[in-house]
Design a protein around this motif. Structure first.
Motif, PDB file in Angstrom:
ATOM      1  N   ILE A 119       6.392   3.427  -4.215  1.00  0.00           N
ATOM      2  CA  ILE A 119       7.260   2.842  -5.244  1.00  0.00           C
ATOM      3  C   ILE A 119       7.211   1.315  -5.234  1.00  0.00           C
ATOM      4  CG2 ILE A 119       9.683   2.552  -5.911  1.00  0.00           C
ATOM      5  CD1 ILE A 119      10.063   5.531  -5.426  1.00  0.00           C
ATOM      6  N   PRO A 120       7.303   0.652  -4.073  1.00  0.00           N
ATOM      7  CA  PRO A 120       7.155  -0.815  -4.100  1.00  0.00           C
ATOM      8  C   PRO A 120       5.746  -1.257  -4.467  1.00  0.00           C
ATOM      9  CG  PRO A 120       7.415  -0.009  -1.844  1.00  0.00           C
ATOM     10  CD  PRO A 120       7.731   1.133  -2.741  1.00  0.00           C
ATOM     11  N   THR A 121       4.736  -0.461  -4.124  1.00  0.00           N
ATOM     12  CA  THR A 121       3.360  -0.825  -4.477  1.00  0.00           C
ATOM     13  C   THR A 121       3.158  -0.763  -5.989  1.00  0.00           C
ATOM     14  OG1 THR A 121       2.500  -0.004  -2.370  1.00  0.00           O
ATOM     15  CG2 THR A 121       0.920  -0.247  -4.169  1.00  0.00           C
ATOM     16  N   ALA A 122       3.681   0.286  -6.613  1.00  0.00           N
ATOM     17  CA  ALA A 122       3.579   0.421  -8.065  1.00  0.00           C
ATOM     18  C   ALA A 122       4.553  -0.506  -8.783  1.00  0.00           C
ATOM     19  CB  ALA A 122       3.841   1.870  -8.481  1.00  0.00           C
ATOM     20  N   GLU A 123       5.469  -1.105  -8.040  1.00  0.00           N
ATOM     21  CA  GLU A 123       6.509  -1.984  -8.584  1.00  0.00           C
ATOM     22  C   GLU A 123       7.377  -1.258  -9.602  1.00  0.00           C
ATOM     23  OE1 GLU A 123       5.022  -5.773  -9.840  1.00  0.00           O
ATOM     24  OE2 GLU A 123       4.192  -6.262  -7.865  1.00  0.00           O
ATOM     25  N   MET A 124       7.741  -0.033  -9.235  1.00  0.00           N
ATOM     26  CA  MET A 124       8.741   0.684 -10.017  1.00  0.00           C
ATOM     27  C   MET A 124      10.110   0.131  -9.675  1.00  0.00           C
ATOM     28  SD  MET A 124       7.444   4.650  -9.836  1.00  0.00           S
ATOM     29  CE  MET A 124       6.021   5.188 -10.789  1.00  0.00           C
ATOM     30  N   ILE A 138       0.857  -1.193   0.000  1.00  0.00           N
ATOM     31  CA  ILE A 138       0.000   0.000   0.000  1.00  0.00           C
ATOM     32  C   ILE A 138       0.885   1.233   0.000  1.00  0.00           C
ATOM     33  CG2 ILE A 138      -1.749   1.323   1.265  1.00  0.00           C
ATOM     34  CD1 ILE A 138      -2.743  -1.290   2.436  1.00  0.00           C
ATOM     35  N   GLY A 139       0.473   2.262  -0.756  1.00  0.00           N
ATOM     36  CA  GLY A 139       1.237   3.507  -0.775  1.00  0.00           C
ATOM     37  C   GLY A 139       0.349   4.696  -1.080  1.00  0.00           C
ATOM     38  N   LEU A 140       0.884   5.894  -0.834  1.00  0.00           N
ATOM     39  CA  LEU A 140       0.161   7.142  -1.068  1.00  0.00           C
ATOM     40  C   LEU A 140       0.808   7.937  -2.208  1.00  0.00           C
ATOM     41  CD1 LEU A 140      -0.335   8.327   2.641  1.00  0.00           C
ATOM     42  CD2 LEU A 140      -2.115   7.429   1.130  1.00  0.00           C
ATOM     43  N   ASN A 141      -0.018   8.668  -2.937  1.00  0.00           N
ATOM     44  CA  ASN A 141       0.486   9.534  -3.999  1.00  0.00           C
ATOM     45  C   ASN A 141      -0.388  10.790  -4.057  1.00  0.00           C
ATOM     46  OD1 ASN A 141       1.514  10.705  -6.361  1.00  0.00           O
ATOM     47  ND2 ASN A 141       1.791   8.738  -7.357  1.00  0.00           N
TER      48      ASN A 141
END
Length: 786
Positions: free
Chosen positions: A526-531, A486-489
């Motif tokens: 970044i890990p959530t989007a798998e960049m 989970i991440g925020l943007n």
């Protein structure tokens, strides 16, 4: 005399029922297909025509020059609208337009509604009609809100006695309804369910006072007698006059009549848009009509030998050629009328599905004078075109030759018939090739590496107090066992986001000032989007209080010179940011862009607008969504959950291309069907002409297969000719179409081979019935004379 003409026309139709059905059915398909396209084209061309001031209203766009690359945005400074109105004489009205989606709560009804904050001039510019209330009431209360009739009906089940009632927005602010306006038609560029005062919107937004900040749309209306060129020059000077950017950012006027159809800009210049598709499909509609009319010509002349005796007798009895021409034109008119009636029935059946396909609410509108005139024009066009050649050809038969059993000279007629069939199949093959190329192009772009994994990635809108409860929300989501990360943007990962210039670093050339986008994220995004981090590392938890750390994309790292960018400082004004990591470039904004857009990520998600969650592989999506929704409702009960899958948002970016693809598919199929009817008619004609030849060959021992091959090869010659004609023309046209996209496929030989093979197979299947029928006919019947 007219009565006799009509009797003769109907007798001819009934006498040759098979050919009549083919004629009527082929024309009906063509008219139906063309009518659907014409309705779509009409709707596109009529966009925004419901506004009386359409020709004098303009949106102010900004061209921004960054090292020779000019970007066009619809965002402008907050001070631009009032300044344009006060300082430029030719501008009669000006307004801001800030569209936002808010949660409305009225009694027990809660709905998200999109609307805009505007100035009072907006109501005058767009001639909005009040069902209840008036502009004076709206202007006197900056904390009021105006809603549409549809919105009023949704909340109050009426649009009467609504003024004065209170609505709650975002569970925070209360607005009093000051007016109800009529609903807008579907084909308008600016859509909204409510309007509120921009004065109230700007109260707590200091950035709207700065000319260097572009964050609102500006719309102006020119005086009727204003000189556009002079006003345009003054608009272009306005932003440079209030900034120190040396004219790198300036305003341009974009006419309202072009908002829908001509909204594509390249290097600051308008280059087209949907108008290209409108032109394309209008031409296709006309071609389909012509192809349907060609069938009539072929099928009419195909049974010429059957009508030769009739024509000979009528001429002997004193009928003039002009009378015969009128007769054949009237037959064509009768068939067209019958085909049109069938077409209207088909349109009634197909229009709902077509509306779903094109996402519109089109209607036949047969009571509209323009639609009736268009329908009459189609009937007249088809009657004249379809009846022209048969009337001239059949009426030219000479009685003496007919009764002596001499064949009418047919070299020219055969050439024309074959040419028409070749034309039909050339168009069909072109559409098949175009469909293959469009499909390949869409899939090529959809399958490109976007720099992150869009699969199983869900974006949840941040509303209310959810950020205050974010740690608890994150913990609960991860504990479901369905969520991987989970991440925020601060912004939608697919969109352009915030951007600006003025960034510097050691060794940067003095005049080099690129446009850089920036995002505010947390360590989980970044890990959530798998960049992929290719240098350095991700953020560690909360922001570093001692120094501002950032992660940048590889394109920005390359701009900063050779060697690792990690540890280098990026400065803007008095602020300095230390680079701790570099990620691969990712795609946002235009899905067809090949430019590597530089991005800076800041470890600050205090104003995040999206929670991104990565659903684990092989997890049922409906189960994951239900679980996430339950957690969101528990921690933020005042706001209904809004979410979207990133992959769906990505696919929606190709809505226009998908529409072109689907329409091309349907038109290709229908054109092939119509062309096959024409080929079927020509096959009937040719087998009829060679009946005795086939009988002689069978008597001499020819097999059924050899006769089928003999008859089929003539048709295949026509199809191969069509392939030869269609291939270079389609290659040229589709190459031009692909050049409109910076990121596109190469055209390969197999696309043409596949289309050609399809055409050959279709042709063989079409003519096989007539060929086999002729080949198995008893030669005794074929050789029997009168």
């Amino acid at each position: 005399m007219l009565k006799n003409y009509l009797k003769t026309a109907f007798r001819s139709l009934l006498k040759n029922k098979g050919f009549s059905v083919l004629n009527i059915f082929g024309l009906a398909i063509g008219i139906t297909c063309a009518s659907l396209i014409f309705l779509w084209v009409e709707d596109e061309l009529n966009y925004d025509k419901s506004f009386p001031n359409r020709d004098t209203v303009y949106k102010v766009l900004t061209n921004q020059d960054y090292n020779g690359d000019i970007y066009t945005f619809d965002a402008t400074p907050g001070q631009l609208a009032p300044t344009l109105k006060s300082d430029i004489p030719g501008i009669a009205h000006a307004t801001h337009f800030n569209g936002e989606n808010h949660l409305f709560a009225i009694n027990d009804k809660v709905l998200y509604k999109y609307g805009a904050y505007v100035d009072d001039d907006f109501y005058t510019m767009f001639s909005l009609q009040f069902v209840e209330g008036n502009l004076k009431n709206v202007a006197s209360d900056i904390n009021g809100i105006v809603i549409t009739q549809k919105t009023a009906q949704q909340f109050f089940n009426t649009d009467k006695n609504v003024v004065g009632k209170t609505v709650k927005i975002d569970n925070d602010k209360y607005y009093k309804i000051t007016g109800v306006i009529t609903d807008l038609p579907e084909n308008v560029s600016l859509k909204y369910s409510w309007l509120a005062s921009f004065k109230a919107y700007q109260k707590d937004k200091e950035y709207l006072k700065f000319w260097s900040n572009n964050s609102t749309s500006t719309i102006v209306q020119l005086d009727k007698n204003a000189n556009f060129d002079l006003v345009s020059k003054e608009v272009k000077k306005m932003i440079p006059a209030h900034t120190d950017n040396n004219g790198r950012t300036y305003g341009i006027l974009h006419a309202m009549k072009n908002w829908r159809l001509r909204d594509h800009f390249e290097d600051g210049v308008q280059i087209g848009g949907r108008i290209d598709n409108v032109r394309l499909f209008f031409i296709i509609a006309c071609i389909i009509l012509i192809i349907a009319c060609i069938n009539f010509m072929n099928l009419s002349t195909a049974r010429s030998s059957q009508r030769a005796n009739e024509i000979g007798v009528r001429k002997v009895l004193g009928s003039k050629r002009s009378y015969l021409i009128v007769q054949f034109f009237l037959e064509a008119f009768t068939i067209t009328i019958l085909a049109t009636v069938i077409s209207m029935l088909l349109l009634m059946l197909l229009l709902p599905q077509f509306n779903q396909l094109v996402n519109k609410q089109l209607s036949l509108g047969l009571t509209q004078p323009t639609h009736l005139m268009s329908l009459f024009s189609i009937i007249l066009f088809c009657s004249l075109l379809a009846g022209f050649y048969p009337a001239l050809y059949l009426s030219s038969f000479q009685p003496v030759k007919i009764f002596k059993g001499l064949k009418h000279k047919k070299g020219g007629a055969n050439f024309i018939r074959n040419g028409l069939v070749v034309s039909q199949f050339a168009v069909s093959i072109s559409l098949i090739i175009a469909t293959i190329i469009i499909y390949s192009q869409i899939n090529y772009v959809k399958n490109r590496d976007v720099g992150y994994n869009k699969s199983n990635l869900i974006a949840i809108n941040v509303r209310g107090d959810i950020l205050k409860n974010y740690d608890a929300v994150k913990h609960e989501m991860l504990n479901t066992g369905l969520i991987e990360n989970i991440g925020l943007n601060s912004y939608n990962v697919m969109h352009g986001g915030y951007n600006g210039s003025g960034f510097g670093w050691e060794g940067k050339p003095e005049k080099f000032d690129p446009l850089i986008s920036f995002r505010f994220i947390d360590s989980g995004f970044i890990p959530t989007a798998e960049m992929t981090i290719i240098d350095g590392h991700n953020f560690y938890g909360k922001p570093n209080k001692e120094k501002t750390e950032v992660i940048i994309t590889s394109s920005l790292a390359n701009m900063m010179g050779s060697g690792s960018a990690v540890g280098k400082l990026i400065r803007r004004g008095d602020e300095a940011y230390e680079v701790i990591g570099v990620v691969n470039d990712f795609l946002f904004g235009s899905m067809y862009s090949q430019k590597k857009e530089p991005v800076i990520f800041f470890n600050n998600a205090d104003n995040a607008e999206y929670i991104y969650a990565r659903i684990k592989e092989n997890t049922p999506l409906d189960k994951a969504v239900a679980s996430l929704s339950t957690i969101m409702k528990k921690n933020n009960p005042a706001f209904p959950v809004q979410y979207s899958f990133v992959e769906d948002t990505f696919n929606a970016k190709f809505r226009n291309e998908k529409l072109v693809e689907k329409l091309s598919q349907w038109f290709a199929v229908l054109t092939v069907i119509i062309s096959c009817l024409g080929l079927f008619g020509l096959a009937a004609y040719m087998t009829e002409q060679r009946t005795k030849e086939i009988g002689v060959r069978k008597v001499l021992g020819a097999s059924v297969s050899s006769i089928v091959n003999l008859l089929s090869k003539d048709f295949l010659k026509l199809v191969f000719t069509a392939i030869i004609i269609a291939t270079p023309l389609t290659w040229w046209e589709m190459s031009k179409w692909l050049q409109g996209y910076a990121y596109h496929i190469d055209i390969h030989w197999w696309m043409f081979a596949l289309a050609g093979l399809s055409a050959v197979l279709i042709a063989i299947l079409t003519v096989s019935y007539q060929s086999i029928k002729a080949a198995i006919t008893n030669p005794a019947k074929s050789l029997r004379t009168e």
